[in-house]
Scaffold this motif. Structure first.
Motif, PDB file in Angstrom:
ATOM      1  N   GLU A  32      -1.971   5.053   3.571  1.00 51.52           N
ATOM      2  CA  GLU A  32      -2.939   4.864   2.493  1.00 51.52           C
ATOM      3  C   GLU A  32      -2.579   3.627   1.663  1.00 51.52           C
ATOM      4  O   GLU A  32      -1.414   3.367   1.378  1.00 51.52           O
ATOM      5  CB  GLU A  32      -2.973   6.103   1.605  1.00 51.52           C
ATOM      6  N   PHE A  33      -3.612   2.867   1.289  1.00 53.59           N
ATOM      7  CA  PHE A  33      -3.425   1.682   0.456  1.00 53.59           C
ATOM      8  C   PHE A  33      -4.552   1.613  -0.565  1.00 53.59           C
ATOM      9  O   PHE A  33      -5.584   2.269  -0.414  1.00 53.59           O
ATOM     10  CB  PHE A  33      -3.405   0.409   1.314  1.00 53.59           C
ATOM     11  N   LYS A  34      -4.353   0.815  -1.604  1.00 61.07           N
ATOM     12  CA  LYS A  34      -5.376   0.725  -2.647  1.00 61.07           C
ATOM     13  C   LYS A  34      -6.169  -0.575  -2.557  1.00 61.07           C
ATOM     14  O   LYS A  34      -7.372  -0.551  -2.337  1.00 61.07           O
ATOM     15  CB  LYS A  34      -4.745   0.866  -4.032  1.00 61.07           C
ATOM     16  N   ASN A  35      -5.522  -1.698  -2.714  1.00 61.95           N
ATOM     17  CA  ASN A  35      -6.223  -2.985  -2.675  1.00 61.95           C
ATOM     18  C   ASN A  35      -5.794  -3.849  -1.493  1.00 61.95           C
ATOM     19  O   ASN A  35      -6.618  -4.428  -0.799  1.00 61.95           O
ATOM     20  CB  ASN A  35      -5.997  -3.748  -3.992  1.00 61.95           C
ATOM     21  N   ASP A  36      -4.505  -3.914  -1.276  1.00 57.09           N
ATOM     22  CA  ASP A  36      -3.939  -4.749  -0.216  1.00 57.09           C
ATOM     23  C   ASP A  36      -3.431  -3.853   0.906  1.00 57.09           C
ATOM     24  O   ASP A  36      -2.498  -3.071   0.710  1.00 57.09           O
ATOM     25  CB  ASP A  36      -2.797  -5.592  -0.791  1.00 57.09           C
ATOM     26  N   TYR A  37      -4.032  -3.973   2.105  1.00 52.72           N
ATOM     27  CA  TYR A  37      -3.650  -3.073   3.202  1.00 52.72           C
ATOM     28  C   TYR A  37      -2.243  -3.361   3.718  1.00 52.72           C
ATOM     29  O   TYR A  37      -1.702  -2.584   4.508  1.00 52.72           O
ATOM     30  CB  TYR A  37      -4.669  -3.138   4.338  1.00 52.72           C
ATOM     31  N   CYS A  38      -1.657  -4.454   3.273  1.00 52.84           N
ATOM     32  CA  CYS A  38      -0.258  -4.739   3.643  1.00 52.84           C
ATOM     33  C   CYS A  38       0.727  -3.991   2.750  1.00 52.84           C
ATOM     34  O   CYS A  38       1.928  -3.943   3.053  1.00 52.84           O
ATOM     35  CB  CYS A  38       0.012  -6.236   3.558  1.00 52.84           C
ATOM     36  N   VAL A  84      -4.562   4.838  11.521  1.00 57.14           N
ATOM     37  CA  VAL A  84      -5.588   4.252  10.660  1.00 57.14           C
ATOM     38  C   VAL A  84      -5.010   3.973   9.272  1.00 57.14           C
ATOM     39  O   VAL A  84      -4.220   4.764   8.749  1.00 57.14           O
ATOM     40  CB  VAL A  84      -6.803   5.204  10.524  1.00 57.14           C
ATOM     41  N   LEU A  85      -5.419   2.840   8.701  1.00 49.92           N
ATOM     42  CA  LEU A  85      -5.124   2.526   7.303  1.00 49.92           C
ATOM     43  C   LEU A  85      -6.321   2.974   6.467  1.00 49.92           C
ATOM     44  O   LEU A  85      -7.455   2.589   6.749  1.00 49.92           O
ATOM     45  CB  LEU A  85      -4.897   1.024   7.125  1.00 49.92           C
ATOM     46  N   VAL A  86      -6.058   3.794   5.471  1.00 50.58           N
ATOM     47  CA  VAL A  86      -7.130   4.410   4.685  1.00 50.58           C
ATOM     48  C   VAL A  86      -7.089   3.900   3.246  1.00 50.58           C
ATOM     49  O   VAL A  86      -6.043   3.923   2.589  1.00 50.58           O
ATOM     50  CB  VAL A  86      -6.999   5.946   4.703  1.00 50.58           C
ATOM     51  N   ARG A  87      -8.230   3.461   2.786  1.00 56.26           N
ATOM     52  CA  ARG A  87      -8.355   2.926   1.435  1.00 56.26           C
ATOM     53  C   ARG A  87      -8.515   4.078   0.435  1.00 56.26           C
ATOM     54  O   ARG A  87      -9.381   4.934   0.603  1.00 56.26           O
ATOM     55  CB  ARG A  87      -9.578   2.001   1.365  1.00 56.26           C
ATOM     56  N   VAL A  88      -7.683   4.104  -0.590  1.00 59.80           N
ATOM     57  CA  VAL A  88      -7.768   5.146  -1.607  1.00 59.80           C
ATOM     58  C   VAL A  88      -7.959   4.500  -2.980  1.00 59.80           C
ATOM     59  O   VAL A  88      -7.660   3.333  -3.177  1.00 59.80           O
ATOM     60  CB  VAL A  88      -6.516   6.046  -1.627  1.00 59.80           C
ATOM     61  N   GLY A  89      -8.456   5.292  -3.906  1.00 55.07           N
ATOM     62  CA  GLY A  89      -8.648   4.815  -5.266  1.00 55.07           C
ATOM     63  C   GLY A  89      -8.779   5.987  -6.204  1.00 55.07           C
ATOM     64  O   GLY A  89      -8.675   7.155  -5.804  1.00 55.07           O
ATOM     65  N   ASP A  90      -9.034   5.697  -7.470  1.00 54.25           N
ATOM     66  CA  ASP A  90      -9.150   6.766  -8.462  1.00 54.25           C
ATOM     67  C   ASP A  90     -10.289   7.714  -8.141  1.00 54.25           C
ATOM     68  O   ASP A  90     -10.253   8.890  -8.486  1.00 54.25           O
ATOM     69  CB  ASP A  90      -9.360   6.164  -9.859  1.00 54.25           C
ATOM     70  N   ASP A 100     -14.789   2.240   5.302  1.00 51.51           N
ATOM     71  CA  ASP A 100     -13.822   1.382   4.620  1.00 51.51           C
ATOM     72  C   ASP A 100     -12.415   1.530   5.186  1.00 51.51           C
ATOM     73  O   ASP A 100     -11.434   1.110   4.575  1.00 51.51           O
ATOM     74  CB  ASP A 100     -13.816   1.653   3.111  1.00 51.51           C
ATOM     75  N   ASP A 101     -12.307   2.136   6.373  1.00 54.38           N
ATOM     76  CA  ASP A 101     -11.013   2.290   7.031  1.00 54.38           C
ATOM     77  C   ASP A 101     -10.684   1.066   7.877  1.00 54.38           C
ATOM     78  O   ASP A 101     -11.566   0.286   8.239  1.00 54.38           O
ATOM     79  CB  ASP A 101     -11.017   3.514   7.958  1.00 54.38           C
ATOM     80  N   ILE A 102      -9.405   0.939   8.215  1.00 59.12           N
ATOM     81  CA  ILE A 102      -8.957  -0.122   9.110  1.00 59.12           C
ATOM     82  C   ILE A 102      -8.133   0.517  10.221  1.00 59.12           C
ATOM     83  O   ILE A 102      -7.087   1.121   9.968  1.00 59.12           O
ATOM     84  CB  ILE A 102      -8.115  -1.176   8.369  1.00 59.12           C
TER      85      ILE A 102
END
Length: 273
Positions: A127-133, A206-212, A97-99
């Motif tokens: 690090e981003f949650k929903n929107d990688y921008c 790398v842009l990494v998706r994070v969440g709870d 799930d990385d970009i």
């Protein structure tokens, strides 16, 4: 798009998001320099929606080697199995799930050409949650070997999803092991004591998706037990002493007993930038 002589190693399991995987793979093929091959380990049965994404890319790009494991065994062992299929001198890592930023591999290849003694090269992440921008935070790690050698006593000095590693060095250090959540940290420990040259680029790679879910995974008794094993191994390798081991274990014990919201606050306000 230029192809280079390195591989990309990924693991996919049933809970991965097909849309995120498609974005991740697109970020590989949109690079200025692309891997010769992608070793994609299916860690246990996966839904048809994930299989379709993999099959679509494999049909179009022709350089995906898909390794299907009948049972989920965890990231460390999945990467260990996948590594045996790598045919190149170097292997890069990312998660499903990385970009990757568009020049990630070009930056790394250029550095390695200028510093051929290096066997482990990482970089910074956003690090981003929903929107990688919309970047929430950055995990910054030290750049030079001296800083990394001190940092590793207390925290993981590499962002795993950014690394490019010499395959021979991984194998010489004992390969990935099954320490859930710490398989990369454990490998770095074993590589560093062998005297290898290592480095982190100051660039975001790398842009990494994070969440709870990230904060939930970093709590609980099992997580603490794996951390104790990691630090015990660190002491046996001579990376930390007994006092440092006790301090590390105590800090982690505090981390797992605090509420998830407080853990998230500490990670975001103290351990991130």
């Amino acid at each position: 798009m230029i192809s280079s002589n390195f591989s990309l190693l990924m693991s996919v399991y049933k809970n991965d998001n097909p849309g995120f995987l498609r974005m991740a793979l697109n970020s590989v093929y949109n690079q200025s320099i692309c891997p010769k091959e992608i070793i994609l380990v299916q860690d246990g049965p996966i839904p048809l929606s994930l299989s379709k994404v993999i099959n679509d890319f494999a049909f179009e790009k022709k350089n995906i080697i898909s390794l299907i494991k009948p049972k989920n065994q965890g990231l460390g062992l999945a990467l260990r199995d996948g590594l045996s299929y790598v045919s190149t001198k170097w292997v890069a890592r990312m998660d499903a799930d990385d970009i990757n930023l568009p020049n990630r591999f070009e930056l790394q290849i250029n550095y390695l050409k200028k510093h051929p003694e290096t066997v482990l090269l990482g970089g910074q992440i956003c690090e981003f949650k929903n929107d990688y921008c919309k970047i929430l935070s950055r995990r910054l790690v030290p750049v030079d070997s001296k800083q990394i050698s001190e940092f590793i006593k207390w925290r993981n000095p590499f962002n795993h999803v950014t690394v490019m590693i010499k395959v021979k060095a991984i194998r010489e250090a004992g390969n990935y092991q099954n320490i859930g959540g710490f398989e990369d940290y454990d490998l770095w420990n074993r590589m560093i004591v062998r005297g290898y040259a290592f480095h982190n680029l100051p660039d975001d790679l790398v842009l990494v998706r994070v969440g709870d879910g990230m904060y939930e995974r970093r709590g609980g008794i099992k997580y603490f037990q794996r951390y104790i094993k990691l630090k015990s191994n660190s002491k046996k390798l001579g990376i930390i002493n007994r006092k440092e081991e006790i301090i590390s274990d105590t800090i982690m014990m505090f981390n797992i007993i605090i509420p998830k919201k407080m853990r998230a606050f500490l990670y975001n306000r103290i351990l991130r930038h």
